[in-house]
Design an enzyme around this catalytic site. Structure first.
Site, PDB file in Angstrom:
ATOM      1  N   ILE A 174      -5.487   6.181   0.605  1.00  0.00           N
ATOM      2  CA  ILE A 174      -5.439   5.172   1.660  1.00  0.00           C
ATOM      3  C   ILE A 174      -4.072   4.500   1.694  1.00  0.00           C
ATOM      4  CG2 ILE A 174      -6.384   2.976   2.460  1.00  0.00           C
ATOM      5  CD1 ILE A 174      -9.095   3.968   1.210  1.00  0.00           C
TER       6      ILE A 174
ATOM      7  N   SER B 251      -1.570   6.815   3.225  1.00  0.00           N
ATOM      8  CA  SER B 251      -1.821   6.983   4.652  1.00  0.00           C
ATOM      9  C   SER B 251      -1.468   5.743   5.461  1.00  0.00           C
ATOM     10  CB  SER B 251      -3.292   7.323   4.887  1.00  0.00           C
ATOM     11  OG  SER B 251      -3.636   8.532   4.259  1.00  0.00           O
ATOM     12  N   GLU B 252      -1.798   4.571   4.938  1.00  0.00           N
ATOM     13  CA  GLU B 252      -1.560   3.320   5.662  1.00  0.00           C
ATOM     14  C   GLU B 252      -0.103   2.877   5.565  1.00  0.00           C
ATOM     15  OE1 GLU B 252      -3.637   1.448   7.549  1.00  0.00           O
ATOM     16  OE2 GLU B 252      -5.306   2.823   7.250  1.00  0.00           O
ATOM     17  N   GLY B 253       0.517   3.125   4.412  1.00  0.00           N
ATOM     18  CA  GLY B 253       1.866   2.639   4.176  1.00  0.00           C
ATOM     19  C   GLY B 253       1.850   1.155   3.847  1.00  0.00           C
TER      20      GLY B 253
END
Length: 157
Positions: free
Chosen positions: A19, A22-24
């Site tokens: 996560i 993916s989110e950064g």
């Protein structure tokens, strides 16, 4: 639909890492690029929006704490909607997926329907269908869905 075996699962470090990647991480609040008028909702950390305002900042540790808090809704949705027992990595992949698309979309998804029907392979193939934004296929979502699918299908350590 809840399956008792899933009731104690929470996202593992492996799921959190997916996560976060993916989110950064953004340590300074930024406006929603889709809302040019007000910028609402402002976002910080790993996709955190609750109570965020222009000018807010955070540390990496705070961002991780917020992610854990924000992830509880996605985890709850997975526990509530999935009626078959899940392995840890399946749970992690689904928590990432629901964190991104929302519980309502997950609840109405073919992925969930196939999973609850016992078709794990068919469910896994559905991840790749969730790769679009308002402007069409998004490379970041293609990458995220591939990673979620791979994690979902991976063997437990």
């Amino acid at each position: 639909m809840t399956h008792p075996a899933n009731s104690l699962l929470i996202t593992s470090d492996k799921g959190l890492d997916l996560i976060k990647l993916s989110e950064g991480l953004e340590t300074e609040a930024y406006p929603d690029p889709g809302n040019r008028v007000t910028g609402e909702p402002w976002t910080i950390g790993y996709g955190h929006t609750r109570g965020v305002h222009r000018g807010d900042t955070c540390t990496k540790a705070q961002a991780s704490d917020w992610l854990r808090e924000d992830l509880q809704a996605a985890e709850g949705a997975v526990r509530h909607l999935v009626g078959v027992p899940l392995g840890q990595r399946q749970f992690d992949a689904l928590a990432s997926f629901v964190f991104n698309i929302g519980a309502a979309a997950f609840g109405n998804s073919t992925l969930l329907r196939l999973l609850n029907a016992g078709d794990t392979t068919g469910a896994a193939e559905q991840f790749k269908r969730w790769n679009r934004g308002a402007d069409g296929v998004l490379p970041g979502l293609v990458t995220r869905r591939a990673a979620e699918r791979d994690l979902f299908l991976s063997q437990e350590a």
